[in-house]
Design a protein around this motif. Structure first.
Motif, PDB file in Angstrom:
ATOM      1  N   ALA A  33       6.975   5.525   7.843  1.00 19.29           N
ATOM      2  CA  ALA A  33       5.717   4.956   8.329  1.00 19.29           C
ATOM      3  C   ALA A  33       5.809   3.428   8.339  1.00 19.29           C
ATOM      4  CB  ALA A  33       4.560   5.415   7.455  1.00 19.29           C
ATOM      5  N   LEU A  34       6.545   2.873   7.373  1.00 18.24           N
ATOM      6  CA  LEU A  34       6.636   1.418   7.269  1.00 18.24           C
ATOM      7  C   LEU A  34       7.614   0.825   8.278  1.00 18.24           C
ATOM      8  CD1 LEU A  34       6.765   0.873   3.404  1.00 18.24           C
ATOM      9  CD2 LEU A  34       4.855   0.451   4.950  1.00 18.24           C
ATOM     10  N   ILE A  35       8.648   1.590   8.612  1.00 15.67           N
ATOM     11  CA  ILE A  35       9.763   0.998   9.343  1.00 15.67           C
ATOM     12  C   ILE A  35       9.321   0.490  10.722  1.00 15.67           C
ATOM     13  CG2 ILE A  35      10.742   3.024  10.523  1.00 15.67           C
ATOM     14  CD1 ILE A  35      13.487   2.043   9.428  1.00 15.67           C
ATOM     15  N   PHE A  36       8.377   1.200  11.333  1.00 17.70           N
ATOM     16  CA  PHE A  36       7.940   0.767  12.661  1.00 17.70           C
ATOM     17  C   PHE A  36       7.156  -0.544  12.576  1.00 17.70           C
ATOM     18  CE2 PHE A  36       8.644   5.324  13.094  1.00 17.70           C
ATOM     19  CZ  PHE A  36       9.597   5.281  14.095  1.00 17.70           C
ATOM     20  N   GLY A  37       6.380  -0.682  11.508  1.00 16.54           N
ATOM     21  CA  GLY A  37       5.673  -1.936  11.292  1.00 16.54           C
ATOM     22  C   GLY A  37       6.644  -3.096  11.108  1.00 16.54           C
ATOM     23  N   ILE A  38       7.723  -2.835  10.378  1.00 15.68           N
ATOM     24  CA  ILE A  38       8.719  -3.876  10.142  1.00 15.68           C
ATOM     25  C   ILE A  38       9.430  -4.241  11.443  1.00 15.68           C
ATOM     26  CG2 ILE A  38      10.918  -4.375   8.989  1.00 15.68           C
ATOM     27  CD1 ILE A  38       8.617  -4.510   7.098  1.00 15.68           C
ATOM     28  N   ILE A  39       9.803  -3.218  12.209  1.00 14.78           N
ATOM     29  CA  ILE A  39      10.481  -3.487  13.479  1.00 14.78           C
ATOM     30  C   ILE A  39       9.587  -4.374  14.346  1.00 14.78           C
ATOM     31  CG2 ILE A  39      11.283  -2.449  15.638  1.00 14.78           C
ATOM     32  CD1 ILE A  39      12.176  -0.013  14.004  1.00 14.78           C
ATOM     33  N   ASN A  40       8.322  -4.002  14.425  1.00 16.96           N
ATOM     34  CA  ASN A  40       7.375  -4.747  15.243  1.00 16.96           C
ATOM     35  C   ASN A  40       7.218  -6.190  14.762  1.00 16.96           C
ATOM     36  OD1 ASN A  40       5.356  -4.973  17.271  1.00 16.96           O
ATOM     37  ND2 ASN A  40       3.840  -4.899  15.623  1.00 16.96           N
ATOM     38  N   THR A  41       7.018  -6.341  13.453  1.00 18.57           N
ATOM     39  CA  THR A  41       6.856  -7.678  12.882  1.00 18.57           C
ATOM     40  C   THR A  41       8.070  -8.550  13.172  1.00 18.57           C
ATOM     41  OG1 THR A  41       5.558  -6.753  11.092  1.00 18.57           O
ATOM     42  CG2 THR A  41       6.491  -8.930  10.707  1.00 18.57           C
ATOM     43  N   MET A  42       9.262  -7.996  12.940  1.00 17.80           N
ATOM     44  CA  MET A  42      10.471  -8.791  13.093  1.00 17.80           C
ATOM     45  C   MET A  42      10.766  -9.077  14.568  1.00 17.80           C
ATOM     46  SD  MET A  42      11.013  -9.421  10.056  1.00 17.80           S
ATOM     47  CE  MET A  42      12.368 -10.520  10.418  1.00 17.80           C
ATOM     48  N   LEU A  43      10.454  -8.116  15.440  1.00 16.58           N
ATOM     49  CA  LEU A  43      10.661  -8.361  16.870  1.00 16.58           C
ATOM     50  C   LEU A  43       9.773  -9.510  17.346  1.00 16.58           C
ATOM     51  CD1 LEU A  43      10.962  -5.045  18.922  1.00 16.58           C
ATOM     52  CD2 LEU A  43      12.622  -6.899  18.699  1.00 16.58           C
ATOM     53  N   MET A  44       8.511  -9.463  16.929  1.00 15.41           N
ATOM     54  CA  MET A  44       7.601 -10.538  17.335  1.00 15.41           C
ATOM     55  C   MET A  44       8.122 -11.866  16.826  1.00 15.41           C
ATOM     56  SD  MET A  44       3.712  -9.285  17.455  1.00 15.41           S
ATOM     57  CE  MET A  44       3.349  -9.199  15.748  1.00 15.41           C
ATOM     58  N   SER A  45       8.607 -11.869  15.590  1.00 13.48           N
ATOM     59  CA  SER A  45       9.057 -13.136  15.023  1.00 13.48           C
ATOM     60  C   SER A  45      10.322 -13.636  15.722  1.00 13.48           C
ATOM     61  CB  SER A  45       9.190 -13.007  13.503  1.00 13.48           C
ATOM     62  OG  SER A  45      10.484 -13.244  13.083  1.00 13.48           O
ATOM     63  N   THR A  64      13.212  -1.642   4.785  1.00 13.11           N
ATOM     64  CA  THR A  64      12.808  -2.830   5.553  1.00 13.11           C
ATOM     65  C   THR A  64      14.036  -3.499   6.170  1.00 13.11           C
ATOM     66  OG1 THR A  64      12.886  -4.311   3.649  1.00 13.11           O
ATOM     67  CG2 THR A  64      10.784  -3.251   4.112  1.00 13.11           C
ATOM     68  N   VAL A  65      15.152  -3.453   5.454  1.00 10.31           N
ATOM     69  CA  VAL A  65      16.390  -4.013   6.009  1.00 10.31           C
ATOM     70  C   VAL A  65      16.816  -3.217   7.246  1.00 10.31           C
ATOM     71  CG1 VAL A  65      18.856  -4.259   5.581  1.00 10.31           C
ATOM     72  CG2 VAL A  65      17.218  -5.081   3.896  1.00 10.31           C
ATOM     73  N   ILE A  66      16.731  -1.899   7.142  1.00  9.14           N
ATOM     74  CA  ILE A  66      17.061  -1.053   8.292  1.00  9.14           C
ATOM     75  C   ILE A  66      16.158  -1.412   9.474  1.00  9.14           C
ATOM     76  CG2 ILE A  66      17.103   1.335   9.161  1.00  9.14           C
ATOM     77  CD1 ILE A  66      19.238   0.979   7.156  1.00  9.14           C
ATOM     78  N   GLY A  67      14.871  -1.624   9.163  1.00  5.74           N
ATOM     79  CA  GLY A  67      13.912  -1.957  10.216  1.00  5.74           C
ATOM     80  C   GLY A  67      14.218  -3.285  10.891  1.00  5.74           C
ATOM     81  N   ALA A  68      14.909  -4.171  10.187  1.00  5.86           N
ATOM     82  CA  ALA A  68      15.214  -5.492  10.748  1.00  5.86           C
ATOM     83  C   ALA A  68      16.481  -5.484  11.596  1.00  5.86           C
ATOM     84  CB  ALA A  68      15.349  -6.512   9.623  1.00  5.86           C
ATOM     85  N   MET A  69      17.235  -4.375  11.528  1.00  4.89           N
ATOM     86  CA  MET A  69      18.523  -4.332  12.226  1.00  4.89           C
ATOM     87  C   MET A  69      18.360  -4.544  13.731  1.00  4.89           C
ATOM     88  SD  MET A  69      21.126  -3.730  10.314  1.00  4.89           S
ATOM     89  CE  MET A  69      21.165  -3.723   8.549  1.00  4.89           C
ATOM     90  N   TYR A  70      17.444  -3.785  14.316  1.00  9.59           N
ATOM     91  CA  TYR A  70      17.292  -3.859  15.764  1.00  9.59           C
ATOM     92  C   TYR A  70      16.834  -5.245  16.212  1.00  9.59           C
ATOM     93  CZ  TYR A  70      15.327  -2.961  20.385  1.00  9.59           C
ATOM     94  OH  TYR A  70      15.001  -3.045  21.703  1.00  9.59           O
ATOM     95  N   VAL A 111       0.847  -1.199   0.000  1.00 10.00           N
ATOM     96  CA  VAL A 111       0.000   0.000   0.000  1.00 10.00           C
ATOM     97  C   VAL A 111       0.882   1.248   0.000  1.00 10.00           C
ATOM     98  CG1 VAL A 111      -1.619   1.342   1.393  1.00 10.00           C
ATOM     99  CG2 VAL A 111      -2.004  -1.094   1.050  1.00 10.00           C
ATOM    100  N   GLY A 112       1.954   1.196   0.791  1.00 12.79           N
ATOM    101  CA  GLY A 112       2.885   2.327   0.816  1.00 12.79           C
ATOM    102  C   GLY A 112       3.475   2.592  -0.554  1.00 12.79           C
ATOM    103  N   VAL A 113       3.925   1.518  -1.213  1.00 12.50           N
ATOM    104  CA  VAL A 113       4.520   1.670  -2.542  1.00 12.50           C
ATOM    105  C   VAL A 113       3.470   2.186  -3.530  1.00 12.50           C
ATOM    106  CG1 VAL A 113       5.488   0.398  -4.502  1.00 12.50           C
ATOM    107  CG2 VAL A 113       6.349  -0.005  -2.198  1.00 12.50           C
ATOM    108  N   PHE A 114       2.249   1.636  -3.422  1.00 11.22           N
ATOM    109  CA  PHE A 114       1.193   2.095  -4.316  1.00 11.22           C
ATOM    110  C   PHE A 114       0.911   3.591  -4.094  1.00 11.22           C
ATOM    111  CE2 PHE A 114      -3.398   2.764  -5.125  1.00 11.22           C
ATOM    112  CZ  PHE A 114      -3.359   2.610  -6.499  1.00 11.22           C
ATOM    113  N   ALA A 115       0.904   3.999  -2.831  1.00 10.00           N
ATOM    114  CA  ALA A 115       0.660   5.417  -2.538  1.00 10.00           C
ATOM    115  C   ALA A 115       1.750   6.288  -3.158  1.00 10.00           C
ATOM    116  CB  ALA A 115       0.601   5.640  -1.026  1.00 10.00           C
ATOM    117  N   ILE A 116       2.987   5.801  -3.068  1.00  7.32           N
ATOM    118  CA  ILE A 116       4.086   6.558  -3.694  1.00  7.32           C
ATOM    119  C   ILE A 116       3.852   6.654  -5.195  1.00  7.32           C
ATOM    120  CG2 ILE A 116       6.546   6.542  -4.236  1.00  7.32           C
ATOM    121  CD1 ILE A 116       7.015   5.133  -1.570  1.00  7.32           C
TER     122      ILE A 116
END
Ligand SMILES: Nc1ncnc2c1ncn2[C@@H]1O[C@H](COP(=O)(O)OP(=O)(O)O)[C@@H](O)[C@H]1O
Ligand SMILES: [Mg+2]
Lengths: 405, 223
Positions: free
Chosen positions: A276-288, A382-388, A26-31
């Motif tokens: 806006a996406l990076i926080f979603g990625i951080i959250n997803t990857m942390l949970m995983s 998304t890679v940056i978001g996965a760093m933490y 959705v983010g990419v589509f919005a862009i």
């Protein structure tokens, strides 16, 4: 194998991954949507400007563009014409007399640019003939005049009505003549229509008392990519310094600047969406990561290096980023490519657009540079978001990870 | 030949600031090819001792020698390499990577060592045949019984030809018949391949079949 593992890990919790993917798409589509509309508008403004009067290349007497006085005529028109005709890049050209003056009807008067053009050559260069919405275009008769819709409304005149044009002659006198409106045109820009009128070139030369002289050659090229090539070639031949050869890029500096600025600003749009996406990625990857602490403990125990664990988790995010971006691009293509042909009708709030020279129908369009920015930047984010989360994972101690409940 | 030696090994955990003395001075020596069981009640320090010997954790005091070399002060990365090259692990649970098939789980250990894909596949298959688990090759852990999963875990632990396999309560989640079969398998590997096995267990069956038994109590070896 790391990639295979990463790929399968993504689908362990498919709902969570699909949510993450959707948000990226959705983010990419919005862009894409915002970029498509903006680029479409900019390109339309540019192409409307080119087709209504600017053309691809203009040739004048040196200094004319900065100081458009009637005296500034083309010194040796025959020589220039020969040069143009010999240039293989030139598709068509038109000679123009241009003057500023006053146009009056019985009830009112207004300032205007009067263009004296050849009724056969000019339609090969500009689109005014196609933009005629009432009456006819010039047919080569002395007293004809074609005016814009906005101007006709302002003067309160219609087809067949008489108007008087007045302008300074080179020796300071005032030339004036009566014309009869044969056509009314409307381009995408009502600002343009308000001030530009067209008469036959002979009539204009008579009005201004300039014999057979004129001010401008307007050229259209076969291939717009050869713009600079054609300019250089013409400059090379007309090298005495008596002329100026200007491309539309030289003639529309503020619009070109705007396009360049816009290209720069796409970074910011990408970055905002990315943020806006990076926080979603951080959250997803942390949970995983948290869901498989025991498993990570076992992997560490059997000798999987931190580097590999780190790259496994980052790969998971990268895969999400790449797929999400591709899906976003596909949706964008599916929605925007048809619209780039039919256009999106903004007439319900397009009053503003029209005076801007866009037209009420916007055809989405793309600049390849901007697409590439998105294709690289979003997966990168998304890679940056996965760093933490990945760092969290490799900071685990194998023993406590295995014991973790 | 002595393969592992510990020298007054102590481990003190901190349980929310309260020190827990899990090991209070363990001196032991293990010979190559032994089949040894650490027994003792829950909380006596079996897992802690196994983790220190297995280079998964560092002692608070004392040393662990592997083939005469002190491994207790090596870096995290060096220990990881050491485990990969010398040791095999079997845990009580969560042994296998759930998204990989049995075959892939076994291959995974070889992949970590950088063994080439073709050789990985051949070796994994031939070991699975030895262990009579070929039919599990393409099953995922959740499609296998607990006993089957532990057999695959044994295969994964020994695929890289480790010198020592450490098994922490490997039969704890199995019924006694399945546990017995798993022990048969490990005994066979001990005899055929001369792999040293070190168990921690309070399962009667494991203790009875151990060829050497060490009883732990409150962090010390009981004589
Ligand atoms: N990570 C830890 N943090 C705090 N205390 C621990 C930790 N691991 C083990 N212990 C404590 O150390 C003691 C020995 O535990 P463990 O080695 O697991 O015994 P066993 O395996 O024989 O049941 C127990 O009292 C246990 O609660
Ligand atoms: Mg234990």
């Amino acid at each position: 194998m790391i990639l295979k593992l990463a790929w399968r890990n993504i689908w362990r919790n498919s709902r969570r991954s699909i949510i993450a993917l959707s948000s990226i798409s959705v983010g990419v589509f919005a862009i894409l949507l915002s970029d498509g509309l903006n680029t479409g508008m900019i390109e339309q403004i540019l192409s409307n400007q080119i087709s209504s009067s600017v053309s691809h290349i203009q040739i004048h007497n040196k200094g004319y563009n900065d100081n458009k006085v009637i005296q500034s005529i083309i010194p040796e028109p025959a020589k220039v014409e020969q040069t143009i005709k010999k240039n293989p890049e030139v598709k068509s050209f038109s000679k123009r007399v241009i003057a500023f003056g006053l146009l009056s009807s019985a009830s009112s008067s207004t300032g205007m640019f009067i263009y004296g053009v050849d009724h056969k050559d000019e339609p090969q260069v500009s689109s005014i003939k196609d933009a005629v919405i009432e009456g006819e275009y010039l047919m080569g008769n002395d007293k004809e005049i074609v005016v814009g819709k906005k101007l006709s409304e302002k003067l309160g005149v219609g087809i067949g009505d008489k108007v008087v044009a007045m302008s300074n002659t080179p020796d300071g006198a005032i030339g004036s003549d009566v014309y009869r409106i044969v056509g009314i045109y409307a381009t995408a820009s009502s600002e343009f229509d308000k001030v530009n009128v067209f008469i036959n070139i002979k009539a204009a030369q008579k009005l201004l008392e300039i014999g057979n002289d004129f001010h401008e050659f307007a050229l259209i090229l076969n291939d717009i990519k050869k713009l600079e090539v054609a300019k250089d070639e013409i400059n090379r031949i007309l090298s005495e310094g008596k002329y100026e050869v200007l491309t539309y890029r030289d003639l529309l500096p503020s619009l070109i600047l705007q396009i360049d600025l816009y290209k720069e600003s796409m970074w910011i749009i990408n970055l905002i969406v990315g943020l806006a996406l990076i926080f979603g990625i951080i959250n997803t990857m942390l949970m995983s990561v948290f869901e498989r602490i025991n498993e990570l403990g076992v992997l560490m125990s059997i000798g999987m290096k931190n580097r590999k664990i780190f790259s496994m988790i980052v790969s998971e995010a990268l895969i999400l980023g790449v797929i999400g971006t591709l899906v976003g691009l596909l949706i964008g293509a599916a929605v925007l490519i048809p619209l780039s042909n039919t256009g999106i009708d903004f007439s319900w709030f397009a009053a503003g657009l029209e005076s801007w020279g866009v037209g009420s129908i916007v055809y989405p369009s793309f600049m390849i540079e901007n697409l590439i920015t998105t294709i690289i930047l979003i997966p990168f984010i998304t890679v940056i978001g996965a760093m933490y989360p990945a760092l969290k994972a490799i900071r685990l101690e194998p023993v406590s990870a295995i014991r973790y409940v | 030949m002595e393969i592992i030696k510990t020298d007054s090994l102590e481990k003190i955990y901190s349980d929310n600031g309260v020190p827990v003395h899990a090991l209070r001075g363990i001196d032991l020596s293990i010979q190559k090819g032994e089949y040894i069981v650490f027994a003792g009640p829950s909380g006596s320090g079996k897992t802690t001792l196994l983790n220190l010997i297995g280079a998964l954790d560092k002692p608070t005091k004392g040393k662990v020698f592997y083939e005469g070399k002190d491994i207790s002060q090596k870096s995290k990365k060096a220990l990881s390499d050491f485990r990969l090259n010398n040791l095999g692990f079997i845990f009580q649970a969560y042994n296998l990577i759930p998204v990989l098939s049995a075959l892939e789980n076994i291959e995974f250990s070889m992949m970590l060592k950088g063994v080439e894909q073709k050789i990985r596949n051949e070796r994994a298959f031939s070991l699975m045949k030895d262990l009579e688990i070929e039919e599990l090759a393409h099953k995922k852990p959740n499609e296998m019984s607990g006993g089957q999963q532990q057999r695959v875990a044994v295969a994964r632990a020994i695929i890289n030809d480790p010198t020592v396999v450490l098994a922490d309560e490997p039969t704890a989640n199995l019924d006694s018949k399945t546990g017995g079969l798993l022990l048969d398998l490990m005994e066979k590997m001990n005899e055929d391949k001369k792999i040293t096995f070190i168990f921690s267990s309070h399962d009667k069956q494991v203790i009875e079949r151990g060829k050497r038994l060490l009883m732990l109590k409150d962090g010390l070896i009981e004589k």
